[in-house]
Scaffold this active site. Structure first.
Site, mmCIF file in Angstrom:
data_model
loop_
_atom_site.group_PDB
_atom_site.id
_atom_site.type_symbol
_atom_site.label_atom_id
_atom_site.label_comp_id
_atom_site.label_asym_id
_atom_site.label_seq_id
_atom_site.Cartn_x
_atom_site.Cartn_y
_atom_site.Cartn_z
ATOM 1 C CG MET B 1 -25.531 77.208 78.744
ATOM 2 S SD MET B 1 -25.570 78.540 79.922
ATOM 3 C CE MET B 1 -23.842 78.607 80.392
ATOM 4 N N PRO B 2 -28.803 77.222 75.183
ATOM 5 C CG PRO B 2 -30.096 78.706 73.945
ATOM 6 C CD PRO B 2 -28.729 78.541 74.531
ATOM 7 C CG PHE B 3 -28.304 70.699 73.059
ATOM 8 C CD1 PHE B 3 -26.992 70.726 72.608
ATOM 9 C CD2 PHE B 3 -29.056 69.561 72.809
ATOM 10 C CE1 PHE B 3 -26.455 69.647 71.919
ATOM 11 C CE2 PHE B 3 -28.527 68.483 72.119
ATOM 12 C CZ PHE B 3 -27.210 68.524 71.674
ATOM 13 C CD GLU C 7 -32.236 68.907 75.978
ATOM 14 O OE1 GLU C 7 -31.942 68.228 74.962
ATOM 15 O OE2 GLU C 7 -31.748 68.688 77.095
#
Lengths: 72, 72, 72, 72, 72, 72
Positions: B1-3, C7
């Site tokens: 789940m990278p952002f 993130e």
């Protein structure tokens, strides 16, 4: 390597005020922590009044009601 | 789940450059970490030159003085 | 003056993988936009699985159910 | 002292929808955690479709292909 | 309604230094913009040296090479 | 493609409360905006009391003085 972000409502902050904030925050942080100012970045983000909520109400609505964020 | 969020000064980044950044960052992260690209989001935020400070000065002022962020 | 924040969930990213991400993102952005790497900062933020939600569920719960973010 | 930021693509969110989000998030958080709403701020940030990428593609390109983010 | 975030590398900032930063930034912003300090929040985020990159290198590696961020 | 970040002071939020926040924010946003929950991510960030300032004071100091953020 400090990076500082200032988020505030878009209510007429002038270019001069922005420069005061950028200089002041940079001086404060580099002096307090003995950091190289060339590694210090400051960002200002102005937010539309419809896009900020306080205590569950849009700031644009608070302003229409005469409620400000001014110092008392 | 990278952002991933890319903040940069608003100085004429083109739609094509943005697509190169989005594709490149997504490929780099999903390949390095073996992550599903459908769970990977990238955001670009362009910041007005009055709203970014470096070494205590507004970037708009630095640019007026002829100081750029170009690679040397 | 790019500043990039990555993130992702805290699931064992190694120091070497972090270095690959930092180098890769820096090269991509400075090459695409012709920016000075000395003005380019990258941050990685690892988030505990209880503190990230996808589609309304904690990632820690998703992982207990065997649902991963791995590339298919 | 909660501070909540909602980032979403700029696709016609109305003032009324923003108010629903601000009120709803504030109520949810202050009720769940028993927090003073006067210490609770919510921000909405609308992102241009060229500046958001999903799975390596600009959302503006995805929309041109007819791919939406609508609930199924 | 200002909200300020200070991101810096985790290198032994003391509780007293943090208080100086919080007080100083709050005073600067509320005085410059005439804002109510009760609507002003400041956050400090300390980042592990493996998780911050400058010019394409992890700060932990830069420190091992004797390169600091100290003021010159 | 909404991405929501909840920043709050680290004061004993339980895993169950986090799940309530994640589920509640996701439902609110996907229902209000008719968005696909699989494109919706929520992050919680807990901040140490020394690292959050309100009205110019560290929250850790405010708590020592008996000042809470509880709903009245």
């Amino acid at each position: 390597m400090p990076f500082i972000k200032i988020e505030l409502t878009r209510e007429g902050v002038t270019r001069e005020q922005k420069q005061i904030l950028i200089k002041g925050v940079t001086d404060l942080i580099t002096n307090t922590l003995n950091k190289d100012p060339y590694l210090t970045h400051v960002r200002i983000e102005e937010v539309d009044l419809d896009n900020w909520g306080h205590a569950g109400e849009q700031v644009s609505v608070l302003r229409e009601k005469g409620i400000t964020a001014d110092k008392k």
